[in-house]
Design a protein around this motif. Structure first.
Motif, PDB file in Angstrom:
ATOM      1  N   ARG A 208      41.599  26.944  -0.465  1.00  0.00           N
ATOM      2  CA  ARG A 208      40.871  27.858  -0.061  1.00  0.00           C
ATOM      3  C   ARG A 208      40.147  28.325   0.719  1.00  0.00           C
ATOM      4  N   HIS A 209      39.530  27.415   1.218  1.00  0.00           N
ATOM      5  CA  HIS A 209      38.677  28.387   2.426  1.00  0.00           C
ATOM      6  C   HIS A 209      39.118  27.998   3.558  1.00  0.00           C
ATOM      7  N   TYR A 210      39.321  26.863   3.591  1.00  0.00           N
ATOM      8  CA  TYR A 210      40.677  26.352   5.162  1.00  0.00           C
ATOM      9  C   TYR A 210      41.518  27.538   5.389  1.00  0.00           C
ATOM     10  N   GLU A 211      42.604  27.420   4.045  1.00  0.00           N
ATOM     11  CA  GLU A 211      43.895  28.104   3.988  1.00  0.00           C
ATOM     12  C   GLU A 211      43.612  29.067   4.364  1.00  0.00           C
ATOM     13  N   LEU A 212      42.402  30.834   3.533  1.00  0.00           N
ATOM     14  CA  LEU A 212      42.276  31.506   4.286  1.00  0.00           C
ATOM     15  C   LEU A 212      42.043  31.780   5.761  1.00  0.00           C
ATOM     16  N   TYR A 213      41.141  30.659   6.145  1.00  0.00           N
ATOM     17  CA  TYR A 213      40.022  31.020   8.011  1.00  0.00           C
ATOM     18  C   TYR A 213      41.817  30.478   9.066  1.00  0.00           C
ATOM     19  N   ARG A 214      42.745  29.587   8.289  1.00  0.00           N
ATOM     20  CA  ARG A 214      43.761  29.511   9.170  1.00  0.00           C
ATOM     21  C   ARG A 214      45.120  30.638   8.591  1.00  0.00           C
ATOM     22  N   ARG A 215      45.297  31.179   7.719  1.00  0.00           N
ATOM     23  CA  ARG A 215      46.172  32.176   7.640  1.00  0.00           C
ATOM     24  C   ARG A 215      45.314  33.398   8.515  1.00  0.00           C
ATOM     25  N   CYS A 216      44.437  33.267   8.772  1.00  0.00           N
ATOM     26  CA  CYS A 216      44.080  34.959   9.620  1.00  0.00           C
ATOM     27  C   CYS A 216      44.165  34.638  10.423  1.00  0.00           C
ATOM     28  N   LYS A 217      43.998  33.050  11.126  1.00  0.00           N
ATOM     29  CA  LYS A 217      43.851  32.838  12.784  1.00  0.00           C
ATOM     30  C   LYS A 217      45.843  32.686  12.989  1.00  0.00           C
ATOM     31  N   LEU A 218      46.026  32.290  12.217  1.00  0.00           N
ATOM     32  CA  LEU A 218      47.518  32.108  12.841  1.00  0.00           C
ATOM     33  C   LEU A 218      47.718  33.585  12.991  1.00  0.00           C
ATOM     34  N   GLU A 219      48.015  34.664  11.590  1.00  0.00           N
ATOM     35  CA  GLU A 219      48.358  35.821  11.926  1.00  0.00           C
ATOM     36  C   GLU A 219      47.938  37.015  13.038  1.00  0.00           C
ATOM     37  N   GLU A 220      45.897  36.376  13.392  1.00  0.00           N
ATOM     38  CA  GLU A 220      45.407  36.840  14.544  1.00  0.00           C
ATOM     39  C   GLU A 220      46.617  36.254  15.510  1.00  0.00           C
ATOM     40  N   MET A 221      47.041  35.250  15.725  1.00  0.00           N
ATOM     41  CA  MET A 221      47.944  34.225  16.912  1.00  0.00           C
ATOM     42  C   MET A 221      48.892  35.243  17.165  1.00  0.00           C
ATOM     43  N   GLY A 222      49.789  36.000  16.010  1.00  0.00           N
ATOM     44  CA  GLY A 222      50.716  36.830  16.230  1.00  0.00           C
ATOM     45  C   GLY A 222      51.965  35.805  14.826  1.00  0.00           C
ATOM     46  N   PHE A 223      51.521  35.357  14.653  1.00  0.00           N
ATOM     47  CA  PHE A 223      52.131  34.095  13.947  1.00  0.00           C
ATOM     48  C   PHE A 223      52.473  34.828  12.217  1.00  0.00           C
ATOM     49  N   LYS A 224      53.701  34.741  11.387  1.00  0.00           N
ATOM     50  CA  LYS A 224      53.797  35.359  10.105  1.00  0.00           C
ATOM     51  C   LYS A 224      55.197  34.567   9.103  1.00  0.00           C
ATOM     52  N   ASP A 225      55.018  34.469   7.737  1.00  0.00           N
ATOM     53  CA  ASP A 225      56.258  34.253   7.851  1.00  0.00           C
ATOM     54  C   ASP A 225      56.855  35.042   7.718  1.00  0.00           C
ATOM     55  N   THR A 226      56.882  35.766   7.356  1.00  0.00           N
ATOM     56  CA  THR A 226      58.133  37.158   6.986  1.00  0.00           C
ATOM     57  C   THR A 226      58.266  38.435   7.826  1.00  0.00           C
ATOM     58  N   ASP A 227      59.541  39.092   8.447  1.00  0.00           N
ATOM     59  CA  ASP A 227      59.373  40.503   8.954  1.00  0.00           C
ATOM     60  C   ASP A 227      58.906  41.629   8.132  1.00  0.00           C
ATOM     61  N   PRO A 228      58.549  42.799   8.548  1.00  0.00           N
ATOM     62  CA  PRO A 228      58.973  43.277   8.093  1.00  0.00           C
ATOM     63  C   PRO A 228      60.173  44.054   6.662  1.00  0.00           C
ATOM     64  N   ASP A 229      61.280  43.298   7.119  1.00  0.00           N
ATOM     65  CA  ASP A 229      62.506  43.494   6.124  1.00  0.00           C
ATOM     66  C   ASP A 229      62.866  42.341   4.898  1.00  0.00           C
ATOM     67  N   SER A 230      61.681  41.479   5.064  1.00  0.00           N
ATOM     68  CA  SER A 230      61.640  40.074   4.735  1.00  0.00           C
ATOM     69  C   SER A 230      62.899  39.386   4.463  1.00  0.00           C
ATOM     70  N   GLN A 231      63.003  39.291   5.836  1.00  0.00           N
ATOM     71  CA  GLN A 231      63.780  37.709   6.858  1.00  0.00           C
ATOM     72  C   GLN A 231      62.332  37.241   7.652  1.00  0.00           C
ATOM     73  N   SER A 232      63.300  35.730   7.073  1.00  0.00           N
ATOM     74  CA  SER A 232      62.838  34.397   6.944  1.00  0.00           C
ATOM     75  C   SER A 232      62.248  34.443   8.422  1.00  0.00           C
ATOM     76  N   PHE A 233      61.530  34.045   8.638  1.00  0.00           N
ATOM     77  CA  PHE A 233      61.020  34.594  10.612  1.00  0.00           C
ATOM     78  C   PHE A 233      60.426  32.630  10.669  1.00  0.00           C
ATOM     79  N   SER A 234      61.703  32.482  12.271  1.00  0.00           N
ATOM     80  CA  SER A 234      60.912  30.551  12.257  1.00  0.00           C
ATOM     81  C   SER A 234      60.062  31.133  12.953  1.00  0.00           C
ATOM     82  N   LEU A 235      59.691  30.035  13.457  1.00  0.00           N
ATOM     83  CA  LEU A 235      58.072  29.529  14.405  1.00  0.00           C
ATOM     84  C   LEU A 235      58.948  29.512  16.390  1.00  0.00           C
ATOM     85  N   GLN A 236      59.997  29.123  15.998  1.00  0.00           N
ATOM     86  CA  GLN A 236      60.915  29.240  17.778  1.00  0.00           C
ATOM     87  C   GLN A 236      60.801  31.090  17.819  1.00  0.00           C
TER      88      GLN A 236
END
Ligand code: GTP
Ligand code: MG
Length: 444
Positions: free
Chosen positions: A293-321
């Protein structure tokens, strides 16, 4: 394999099969247990509470040992955290225990920022875990996990309710850590006052939206005890390292002139409830909640801050590359923009400096011209003066020559007359010097 083919397999119903005999994978839980035991466990407790509220004593009582104990002063200019790690062993289970104390909490005149160092400490532990996770060569297996699993928040037994410092701090921490509030030194208030205080604290926490840790009730094995313990929060605790003899047993207690308060007596305080909940029933849940819960929340916010996200606006999966490439492009563009901005700034600066230099040069030139003119005037004046002086000198020389001629004639006249008397003789001898004096004065 095509994607739709895979979907067909995924949707296919699973079939239950009977095994013909003992295969052996029922030992999997045992394998897990022995692996975990061999690896050892770590548990990290954060004690937040005012100086001298009884944090160290409670920790010593809880683990039935004497940890290093350095008394804090009441004159700390700001709050800081003091972590101490110990290796403990019970039966064959090794526990790496870290106890973090707040030092100087509640001692400053302005306590608005008192929660900040605590928050920063919790985040720093999450950050180092995340860094380890993102390393190419990870070694999470033997990584010393310092993330805080539980925050014991010590509430002073005096007063009618929570202080605003307590409310603000708990509110700031509740999304970062599991909080269990405890009323410290519960032996210093009467039972009826304690009951009232507990009710008041809980209602204040609820009305201010502070999320404290709830003992889980999903697992049937512990559902009953956990739900009953949830209703006892906040635990009213007493700590002591003093042993006294009760009957034929030695027990931990605090002695008073009128009697004793036994730490492990459930009629005297909630110490046993706290120990049961914290160490014997819910330790693994606290560790799991911290990670999930707590670490996951921190990790999510941090990765989003760094520009990572799981899906783009059209819900296409987004690769790390792709994310890396787009972030890199964004970064390079930003870099270019900054470079251009700096270049422009430099050009402007150079232009400004050039204009200033030109201005200065003009000023200098004007000044030079002015000085040159002054010099020429001066020179002309001097020339004039020199001419005048030369003329004066010539006139003087002419006068001098005339005077000398006159003097010569006068001397000649004097030498031709005979001496008449002694008085005349005297005048005669004094004459040349008188003449020379006269001529000398003229010369000057
Ligand atoms: P710092 O680390 O200096 O901030 O203090 P602390 O919060 O660790 O408090 P500590 O455990 O050192 O206890 C401070 C004093 O309170 C000591 O004199 C303890 O004996 C006393 N004390 C601790 N627990 C209790 C308790 O449950 N009841 C009573 N009455 N006194 C307690
Ligand atoms: Mg202490």
């Amino acid at each position: 394999m095509a994607a739709n083919e895979m979907d067909v397999f995924a949707n296919e119903e699973k079939r239950n099969l009977e095994l013909g005999g003992h295969v052996g994978f029922d030992s999997l839980p045992d394998q897990l247990v022995s692996k975990s035991v061999a690896q050892g466990f770590c548990f990290n407790i954060l004690c937040v509470g005012e100086t001298g509220i009884g944090k160290s004593t409670l920790m010593n009582t809880l683990f039935n040992t004497t940890f290093e104990n350095e008394e804090a002063s009441h004159y700390e200019s700001e709050v800081h955290l003091r972590p101490q790690t110990y290796d403990l062993q019970e039966s064959n289970v090794n526990l790496k225990l870290t106890i973090v104390h707040t030092v100087g909490f509640g001692d400053q005149i302005n306590r608005e920022q008192s929660y900040k160092p605590i928050l920063e400490y919790i985040d720093a532990q999450f950050e180092s875990y995340l860094e380890e996770e993102l390393k190419i060569k990870r070694s999470l297996f033997n990584y010393h996990d310092t993330r805080i699993h539980i925050c014991l928040y010590f509430i002073a037994p005096t007063g009618h309710s929570l202080k605003s410092l307590d409310l603000v701090t708990m509110k700031k921490l509740d999304s970062k850590v599991n909080i269990i509030p405890v009323i410290a030194k519960a032996d210093t208030v009467s039972k009826s006052e304690l009951d009232k205080l507990k009710i008041k604290i809980m209602s204040e926490l609820v009305s201010n939206g502070v999320q404290i840790y709830q003992f889980p009730t999903e697992d049937e094995a512990v559902a009953e005890i956990n739900s009953s313990m949830n209703s006892h929060l906040p635990f009213a605790v007493v700590g002591s390292l003093e042993d006294i003899k009760v009957g034929n047993k030695m027990v931990k207690a605090r002695l008073y002139p009128w009697g004793s308060v036994q730490v492990e007596n459930e009629n005297h305080c909630d110490f046993v409830k706290l120990r049961e909940m914290l160490l014997r029933v819910n330790m693994e849940d606290l560790r799991e909640q911290t990670h999930a819960r707590h670490y996951e929340l921190y990790r999510r916010c941090k990765l989003e801050e760094m520009g990572f996200k799981d899906t783009d606006p059209d819900s296409q999966s987004f690769s790390l590359q792709e994310t890396y490439e787009s972030k890199r492009k964004e970064f390079l563009l930003e870099l270019q923009r900054k470079e251009e901005e700096m270049r422009q700034m430099f050009v402007n600066k150079v232009k400004e400096t050039e204009a200033e230099l030109k201005e200065k040069e003009k000023e200098l030139h004007d000044r030079f011209e002015q000085l040159k003119r002054m010099h020429q005037d001066e020179k002309r004046n001097l020339e004039e003066k020199r001419r005048e002086l030369e003329e004066e000198m010539n006139a003087f020389n002419r006068r001098k020559v005339a005077a000398e001629t006159l003097m010569g004639q006068a001397l000649q006249g004097c030498s031709q007359q005979p001496f008449k008397k002694d008085k005349d003789k005297k005048n005669f001898f004094s004459l040349p010097s008188a003449c020379s004096l006269t001529s000398g004065r003229n010369l000057n």
